[in-house]
Design an enzyme around this catalytic site. Sequence first.
Site, PDB file in Angstrom:
ATOM      1  N   CYS A  23       0.837  -1.191   0.000  1.00  0.00           N
ATOM      2  CA  CYS A  23       0.000   0.000   0.000  1.00  0.00           C
ATOM      3  C   CYS A  23       0.874   1.244   0.000  1.00  0.00           C
ATOM      4  O   CYS A  23       1.854   1.323   0.756  1.00  0.00           O
ATOM      5  CB  CYS A  23      -0.925   0.011   1.218  1.00  0.00           C
ATOM      6  SG  CYS A  23      -2.025  -1.422   1.285  1.00  0.00           S
ATOM      7  N   CYS A  26       1.546   2.807   3.518  1.00  0.00           N
ATOM      8  CA  CYS A  26       1.995   1.993   4.649  1.00  0.00           C
ATOM      9  C   CYS A  26       3.232   2.587   5.318  1.00  0.00           C
ATOM     10  O   CYS A  26       4.209   2.953   4.665  1.00  0.00           O
ATOM     11  CB  CYS A  26       2.300   0.572   4.195  1.00  0.00           C
ATOM     12  SG  CYS A  26       2.721  -0.529   5.576  1.00  0.00           S
ATOM     13  N   GLY A  71       1.785  -5.078   9.700  1.00  0.00           N
ATOM     14  CA  GLY A  71       1.670  -6.093   8.657  1.00  0.00           C
ATOM     15  C   GLY A  71       0.257  -6.574   8.412  1.00  0.00           C
ATOM     16  O   GLY A  71      -0.706  -5.873   8.601  1.00  0.00           O
ATOM     17  N   SER A 127      -9.718  -2.911   6.045  1.00  0.00           N
ATOM     18  CA  SER A 127      -9.160  -1.750   5.347  1.00  0.00           C
ATOM     19  C   SER A 127      -9.809  -1.604   3.978  1.00  0.00           C
ATOM     20  O   SER A 127      -9.662  -2.461   3.110  1.00  0.00           O
ATOM     21  CB  SER A 127      -7.642  -1.900   5.199  1.00  0.00           C
ATOM     22  OG  SER A 127      -7.020  -1.896   6.458  1.00  0.00           O
ATOM     23  N   CYS A 257      -7.122   7.459  20.977  1.00  0.00           N
ATOM     24  CA  CYS A 257      -5.910   7.967  21.620  1.00  0.00           C
ATOM     25  C   CYS A 257      -5.507   9.340  21.110  1.00  0.00           C
ATOM     26  O   CYS A 257      -5.025  10.179  21.877  1.00  0.00           O
ATOM     27  CB  CYS A 257      -4.762   6.974  21.456  1.00  0.00           C
ATOM     28  SG  CYS A 257      -4.315   6.603  19.740  1.00  0.00           S
ATOM     29  N   ASP A 279       2.286   1.936  18.380  1.00  0.00           N
ATOM     30  CA  ASP A 279       2.348   1.430  17.016  1.00  0.00           C
ATOM     31  C   ASP A 279       3.144   2.346  16.093  1.00  0.00           C
ATOM     32  O   ASP A 279       3.783   1.885  15.146  1.00  0.00           O
ATOM     33  CB  ASP A 279       0.913   1.266  16.486  1.00  0.00           C
ATOM     34  CG  ASP A 279       0.870   0.637  15.110  1.00  0.00           C
ATOM     35  OD1 ASP A 279       1.661  -0.275  14.857  1.00  0.00           O
ATOM     36  OD2 ASP A 279       0.029   1.059  14.296  1.00  0.00           O
ATOM     37  N   CYS A 333      -1.965  13.398  17.081  1.00  0.00           N
ATOM     38  CA  CYS A 333      -0.961  12.374  17.387  1.00  0.00           C
ATOM     39  C   CYS A 333       0.436  12.984  17.436  1.00  0.00           C
ATOM     40  O   CYS A 333       0.824  13.745  16.540  1.00  0.00           O
ATOM     41  CB  CYS A 333      -1.005  11.278  16.333  1.00  0.00           C
ATOM     42  SG  CYS A 333       0.182   9.940  16.645  1.00  0.00           S
ATOM     43  N   CYS A 352      -2.779  20.374  12.121  1.00  0.00           N
ATOM     44  CA  CYS A 352      -3.479  21.332  12.975  1.00  0.00           C
ATOM     45  C   CYS A 352      -4.530  22.130  12.215  1.00  0.00           C
ATOM     46  O   CYS A 352      -5.682  22.255  12.650  1.00  0.00           O
ATOM     47  CB  CYS A 352      -2.474  22.280  13.626  1.00  0.00           C
ATOM     48  SG  CYS A 352      -3.236  23.671  14.495  1.00  0.00           S
TER      49      CYS A 352
END
Length: 425
Positions: A23, A26, A71, A127, A257, A279, A333, A352
Amino acid sequence: MTRATVPFVVMAKPVGPTCNLRCASCYYLERDALFAPGTPRRMDTQVLEALVRRAIEESPGPELHMVWHGGEPTLAGLDFYRQAVAVQQRHLPDGWRIVNSLQTNGWLIDDRWAAFLAEHRFAVGLSLDGPQEVHDAGRRHLSGAPTHERVVRALRLLRRHGIDPDILCTLTATSAAHPTEVYRYFREEQIRWVQFLPVVVRGPDGTAAPISVSPEAFGSFLCQVFDEWVRHDVGRIDVQVFVECLLALTGRGPTLCTMAPTCGRVPVVEHDGGVYACDHFVDPEHKLGDVALDGLAALLETPRQQSFGLAKRDGLTAACRNCLVLALCRGGCPKDRFVSSPDGEPGHNHLCGGYRQFLTHALPVLARMAALSRRGRPATAIMTELAAEEADERAPWRHAGRNDPCPCGSGRKFKQCCLATRRPG
């Protein structure tokens, strides 16, 4: 043995960065460089046993969430998950529950997989980036073959076995340019839950790579989708970012999160047992230890991991701290904080402007929906309210004749002013 006092979610990587797709968006395949060449990229029985046992022993319970991620986690094989479920049941105390989630690209999902996942009540994230031309532009098999048809086939199989999967849709510079097309596709497919994931990849020079969604495109995408959703689909489709905003506005607190004040409670356990902070931070600097040797709870309570989690809040720029929508976006994040704020302070979030654009646009209506909830009324009532208000707004144009003064107040005749753009409706 240390038992955590605050719940955590385990993100397990049974095959590490191995994947059968390539992808464009990724971020994980490059993690393969962390592991010695030629060593297996598959979680063995000893690591699986240690992972499950330590997660259960160290969770505050009575519910534990385990996310099987990649993965592509289905490459571990169906027998691996049969073994994982058996190990869970062997260690699970009476009255406890494990919620397993599988995040998959869908390529390997067949009847056997769907039946197993349904039998053991796995939640499934699939996905899917929208209609075929949008999805296939960024998601290809290793062979170069398009993948949309296989993903839709997986969606049908899962539904046939009683699983309605959550949809994870990535927003790249390409896909974010089609908000209405993407959203209406999900509506036509009767998707019940969709998460839009903005893709932000840094290039060699540290700036956002061309694949990344721009702040402007991200904000525009969310605004256009929100306008469709809030008028037609409240209660029928849950869009994660909208739902999370409502949770925050009603005082229940977000579960996502990126919208929480701090982070650090979703450790990653790699296929070799290595435990990492997050992650998006699977790298030597953020390796916490080994699940078999160190467990999970003790690693989450280390000063290093505590500092990692608190840095999301404590590292906000002054522009963020003074922003009117901070209570909802929380600075986004930390992985995306690599630009300078409007006043030149480093460590500002790349997205932002997009968050601010969307939240400024949507907040008045979201606040009304939250008020409905507090009064015991369903959030779906907002659709009726908006429809009535917009009908009232159109009324002057509905009753205006071609030669009447234009209702907009310009002083010109209706036919010479707004007739072409504000036809009665």
